[in-house]
Write an enzyme that holds these catalytic residues in place. Structure first.
Site, mmCIF file in Angstrom:
data_model
loop_
_atom_site.group_PDB
_atom_site.id
_atom_site.type_symbol
_atom_site.label_atom_id
_atom_site.label_comp_id
_atom_site.label_asym_id
_atom_site.label_seq_id
_atom_site.Cartn_x
_atom_site.Cartn_y
_atom_site.Cartn_z
ATOM 1 N N ASP A 139 -13.408 -48.879 55.011
ATOM 2 C CA ASP A 139 -13.822 -47.495 54.813
ATOM 3 C C ASP A 139 -15.259 -47.519 54.304
ATOM 4 O O ASP A 139 -15.541 -48.097 53.257
ATOM 5 C CB ASP A 139 -12.880 -46.852 53.780
ATOM 6 N N ASP B 22 -15.935 -43.506 60.229
ATOM 7 C CA ASP B 22 -16.278 -44.477 59.178
ATOM 8 C C ASP B 22 -15.068 -45.263 58.652
ATOM 9 O O ASP B 22 -15.124 -45.852 57.583
ATOM 10 C CB ASP B 22 -17.001 -43.780 58.011
ATOM 11 N N GLU B 23 -13.986 -45.259 59.417
ATOM 12 C CA GLU B 23 -12.792 -45.994 58.982
ATOM 13 C C GLU B 23 -12.195 -46.773 60.139
ATOM 14 O O GLU B 23 -12.127 -46.267 61.255
ATOM 15 C CB GLU B 23 -11.709 -45.005 58.541
HETATM 16 MG MG LIG Z 1 -15.444 -43.105 53.950
#
Ligand SMILES: [Mg+2]
Length: 422
Positions: A18, A110-111
């Site tokens: 993350d 973003d993961e």
């Molecule tokens: Mg994040």
């Protein structure tokens, strides 16, 4: 509480990555002057969509209005979102992850999840070392930090990555699960929304450990199947696999410029060529090649015509692509009509390393022209970065560069570019 897998160690593992305050971190990576300062993204919408850690420390939260931030935290730097930039950072970040762990599921911009099973022996690294290497590679290449969690299942890996932020690395082995669950509110478990959390509380389940400790019979009696699956995952039993998947919607680069309406075909072609050069330059900065190109022109009445071109092989070199665009332009240009905008979109982007693997798989050696083009454009890029982006352009683009002077060295700060040039 018994966990069936803990006595056997850590045979299976899933990693969750993350990125920390992703949009704001990308802005700080691209512009070092923003480092250490409260930065907020979302100016164009009037609402905070991302906050740097410095801003979070002040108390700025996502969803606040920009006006509120300006009033309460006047020193905050407020920026417009640049989704294309974030997408390219995301692409590059997942590319780094995939080089180390081939089985990656891109969960959001973003993961990501990665399946680590079998990788320790293959890489001669422990799970912890694999996590550290990913963090280091992302930090040194992109200038951003990520938090990584490694555990037996997706649900546990997400708890692990959330445990320490920013820049954290947390491993939860089977025998440690209960330590991480005992103080975690059940509402924070992935998949337990507010409604299910309310039901849990009614039944006396407050922490994630309360949920994991409940009997199978109790869970099945009171909850729907998804909660039973989460219960299994919390106990270290994999229900949700890592599904390798790429979100294609992020994979494009577009460049377009507007001008006074004109029907001068030479000028329009120059615009097309210049936009192509800018888009290709950007692609090369990120180590990407396009498999397709879309060109579009907008007339005085704001009507748009577009045309999609599939390339015979992935490229980021205007010298190869330009002749095709000229042909395309002939098809969509209409005599006697004035146009106000010309644009280029590079689509189906893949990384150079992916291209290299493909060549390898099919046992084709990159042709000498491929290598020549690569070194030619590497030289062009170096000069344009140093002396301004219109120093060296294709002849066709020249009318645009005469049109208006452009700012110098505007692309110098992309962190991984300097790595590529060194
Ligand atoms: Mg994040």
């Amino acid at each position: 509480m018994p966990y069936p897998l803990n006595i056997y160690g850590f045979p299976q593992a899933i990693l969750h990555l993350d990125a920390n305050a992703f949009f704001a971190s990308v802005e700080q990576a691209v512009n070092p002057e923003l480092k250490g300062k409260p930065v907020v993204v979302g100016k164009e919408r009037g609402i905070v969509t991302a906050v740097s850690y410095e801003g979070k420390a002040l108390g700025i939260k996502r969803g606040m209005t920009i006006v509120e931030v300006q009033k309460k935290f006047p020193k905050t730097i407020i920026l417009e979102s640049d989704y294309e930039r974030y997408s390219l950072f995301s692409l590059k970040m997942f590319d780094i992850l995939k080089k180390i762990c081939p089985v990656v599921e891109e969960y959001s911009i973003d993961e990501a999840f990665a399946d680590l099973q079998g990788l320790r022996g293959y890489l001669h690294l422990s799970y912890e070392e694999i996590g550290s290497k990913i963090k280091e590679d992302i930090k040194s290449t992109l200038g951003i930090t990520v938090s990584i969690g490694i555990s037996l299942t997706k649900v546990l890996a997400k708890i692990a990555s959330n445990h320490r932020k920013p820049d954290g690395l947390t491993l939860i082995s089977g025998r440690e699960i209960h330590h991480y669950l005992k103080d975690l509110p059940v509402s924070e478990v992935w998949g337990i929304g507010p409604q299910r959390a309310a039901l849990c509380e009614k039944l006396g389940i407050y922490s994630a450990l309360d949920l994991a400790s409940a009997s199978e019979e109790f869970i099945k009696r009171h909850f729907p199947k998804p909660v039973y699956e989460i219960w299994l995952e919390l106990r270290g039993i994999q229900v949700y696999p890592v599904v390798p998947f790429t979100k294609d919607k992020y994979k494009s680069i577009s460049k377009a410029l507007s001008f006074h309406p004109t029907q001068d075909i030479e000028f329009l072609l120059a615009q097309l060529s210049f936009n192509l050069e800018r888009a290709c330059f950007k692609a090369r900065q990120y180590g990407l090649l396009a498999k397709g190109v879309i060109i579009f022109i907008k007339d005085e009445e704001f009507q748009t015509q577009s045309l999609e071109i599939k390339l015979s092989h992935p490229s980021a070199y205007p010298k190869e692509i330009l002749p095709l665009l000229k042909e395309g332009m002939d098809l969509i240009y209409r005599e006697g009509i004035k146009f106000r905008q010309v644009g280029v979109i590079l689509t189906d982007l893949i990384s150079e390393s992916e291209r290299a693997t493909q060549l390898h798989l099919f046992r084709v050696n990159p042709s000498s022209t491929d290598k020549d083009l690569k070194s030619l454009y590497r030289a062009v890029d170096k000069i344009n970065i140093k002396y301004g982006r219109t120093t060296l352009v294709h002849g066709v683009s020249l009318p645009v560069t005469k049109e208006k002077p452009l700012k110098k060295g505007s692309s110098l700060r992309i962190p991984f570019l300097s790595v590529r040039l060194s």
